[in-house]
Design an enzyme around this catalytic site. Structure first.
Site, PDB file in Angstrom:
ATOM      1  N   ASN A  50      -4.312  11.582   6.023  1.00  0.00           N
ATOM      2  CA  ASN A  50      -4.889  10.788   6.705  1.00  0.00           C
ATOM      3  C   ASN A  50      -6.392  10.455   5.936  1.00  0.00           C
ATOM      4  OD1 ASN A  50      -5.924   9.123   8.822  1.00  0.00           O
ATOM      5  ND2 ASN A  50      -8.093  10.499   9.383  1.00  0.00           N
ATOM      6  N   ARG A  81       0.851  -1.341  -0.467  1.00  0.00           N
ATOM      7  CA  ARG A  81      -0.060   0.277  -0.394  1.00  0.00           C
ATOM      8  C   ARG A  81       1.183   1.047   0.235  1.00  0.00           C
ATOM      9  NH1 ARG A  81      -5.170   0.501   3.937  1.00  0.00           N
ATOM     10  NH2 ARG A  81      -5.714   2.108   2.131  1.00  0.00           N
ATOM     11  N   ASP A 119      -1.584   9.274   8.804  1.00  0.00           N
ATOM     12  CA  ASP A 119      -1.366   7.767   7.700  1.00  0.00           C
ATOM     13  C   ASP A 119       0.470   8.007   6.875  1.00  0.00           C
ATOM     14  OD1 ASP A 119      -4.330   7.383   7.300  1.00  0.00           O
ATOM     15  OD2 ASP A 119      -2.694   5.322   6.839  1.00  0.00           O
ATOM     16  N   GLN A 145     -14.672   2.629   7.993  1.00  0.00           N
ATOM     17  CA  GLN A 145     -14.465   2.200   8.737  1.00  0.00           C
ATOM     18  C   GLN A 145     -14.475   2.755  10.424  1.00  0.00           C
ATOM     19  OE1 GLN A 145     -13.028   3.113   6.129  1.00  0.00           O
ATOM     20  NE2 GLN A 145     -10.912   2.575   5.355  1.00  0.00           N
TER      21      GLN A 145
HETATM   22  O1  MRU Z   1      -7.588   2.437   4.484  1.00  0.00           O
HETATM   23  P1  MRU Z   1      -7.117   1.949   6.450  1.00  0.00           P
HETATM   24  O2  MRU Z   1      -8.478   1.660   6.541  1.00  0.00           O
HETATM   25  O3  MRU Z   1      -6.164   1.906   6.208  1.00  0.00           O
HETATM   26  O4  MRU Z   1      -7.005   3.479   6.553  1.00  0.00           O
HETATM   27  C1  MRU Z   1      -6.842   3.832   8.025  1.00  0.00           C
HETATM   28  C2  MRU Z   1      -6.410   5.301   8.461  1.00  0.00           C
HETATM   29  O5  MRU Z   1      -6.949   6.651   7.763  1.00  0.00           O
HETATM   30  C3  MRU Z   1      -6.617   6.123  10.178  1.00  0.00           C
HETATM   31  O6  MRU Z   1      -6.862   6.892  10.162  1.00  0.00           O
HETATM   32  C4  MRU Z   1      -5.026   5.683   9.672  1.00  0.00           C
HETATM   33  O7  MRU Z   1      -4.618   4.317   9.341  1.00  0.00           O
HETATM   34  C5  MRU Z   1      -4.282   5.814  11.388  1.00  0.00           C
HETATM   35  S1  MRU Z   1      -4.815   4.367  12.598  1.00  0.00           S
HETATM   36  C6  MRU Z   1      -3.883   4.135  14.281  1.00  0.00           C
END
Ligand code: MRU
Length: 352
Positions: free
Chosen positions: A253, A96, A243, A202
């Site tokens: 994020n 990713r 992220d 999520q």
């Molecule tokens: O696509 P995802 O579900 O991996 O994205 C997650 C997020 O954007 C979270 O807010 C981020 O990774 C922080 S997790 C502590």
């Protein structure tokens, strides 16, 4: 300790394989899946069986141990084994593109490969021990983030969050939801408003689940509702995860975070980011350099396997956005809360 964290590890190394909570099954099922090959780990990260920046970092570290176990008999010399393994680690980094914790953790494993003087079996053991160390540290770091963050949560606050930056996005405890957990432990009148977080939901599927399991009051809202509740004076602070954070504090994020930050600024509500230092990428000056993941169009066009739009319509589906640093009141880390000017506070925290 929170009930959730004391019972559940989102991802854990078990003897010769990686066990993780399958996040594609929520909210219908809470199931574990065992990942036993490096290729399966690459795919588990890409398909978001495991997701959340810190959790995919640990998954990447586990994936390299899995590749090492598979490769031990393929090479005659230790040198050949190491250089093949480094290639696999570089490959794992590409599963990713946005969350830098993935690259950070894979790089930690590459450092072990490069510095180890052990034979092939010894190297595998060192990689395994390093992965377990990163796992354990993740929970400790999140608790520190939680404790620093709890200091800025007003009494009886309603905290808005976006996506899931909880125990299920990390090994345990969570970053933004770690702040919530620590604040709630001190003051049980604290509550959460959770954005649904389209397109993968999520917030609805994961944040509401883990907060409910911990007995922390949570109210689910759709993404477009946040400014409505801010105007009504029903939100006291925003706390989200990250992220990737650039050297100037610009923060990537989940898509929609930027909109929440703008609304929070307009309504004079403090917008905090909670993240470990491993999420800060000091190699990039600003958020403009962050690669934003493009995800499948079906995530937008379909809900529960059913189309929700005109057939053949144009779709764009970026997975993340970047919140400019001027909208961020503080970045809550395991070494304290960083404040503007972030260029300086970030530089200083890495010199400590
Ligand atoms: O696509 P995802 O579900 O991996 O994205 C997650 C997020 O954007 C979270 O807010 C981020 O990774 C922080 S997790 C502590």
């Amino acid at each position: 300790m929170s009930e959730f964290t004391s019972k559940i590890r989102t991802i854990q190394w078990i003897d010769t394989y990686s066990r993780m909570v399958d996040q594609t099954k929520f909210p219908d099922k809470f199931e574990y899946v065992d990942i036993k090959t490096g290729e399966d780990m690459f795919s588990a990260i890409r398909t978001m069986i495991v997701r959340g920046a810190p959790a995919i970092g640990i998954a990447g570290a586990h994936g390299i141990v899995l590749f090492a176990q598979e490769g031990i008999d393929k090479f005659n010399t230790r040198e050949e084994f190491s250089s093949w393994l480094i290639q696999k680690a570089e490959y794992m980094k590409t599963s990713r593109p946005t969350a830098v914790n993935l690259m950070w953790a894979c790089q930690k494993q590459i450092e072990v490969i490069k510095s180890s003087t052990s034979d092939k079996a010894g190297l595998i053991e060192e990689l395994k021990q390093n992965a377990i160390k990163l796992e354990n540290e993740d929970i400790e770091i999140n608790k520190k983030i939680g404790d620093y963050g709890a200091e800025v949560v007003p009494k009886g606050a309603t905290i808005l969050t976006h996506c899931n930056a909880g125990a299920l996005a990390t090994v345990g405890y969570g970053t933004a939801l770690g702040v919530v957990r620590s604040a709630f432990a001190k003051d049980n009148t604290v509550q959460v408003f959770a954005d649904e977080t389209r397109p993968r939901q999520q917030g609805a599927r994961i944040t509401t689940l883990e907060l409910t399991m911990d007995g922390i009051p949570v109210t689910l809202i759709t993404d477009g509702m946040c400014s409505y509740f801010m105007k009504k004076g029903m939100i006291d602070m925003v706390c989200v995860g990250a992220d990737r954070i650039a050297a100037n504090g610009d923060t990537a994020n989940k898509i929609g975070t930027y909109t929440v930050a703008i609304a929070a600024k307009y309504h004079n509500i403090p917008f905090y980011v909670a993240a470990p230092l491993s999420t800060i990428d000091t190699t990039i000056k600003t958020g403009d350099e962050i690669i934003i993941e493009e995800r499948s169009h079906e995530e937008v066009t379909m809900i529960n396997g059913k189309s929700v739009c005109a057939e053949g319509v144009n779709v764009i589906n970026p997975g993340f956005d970047v919140t400019p640093n001027e909208l961020i009141a503080g970045i809550i880390t395991e070494k304290g809360i960083l404040r503007p000017d972030y260029k300086n506070s970030i530089k200083e925290v890495f010199q400590k």
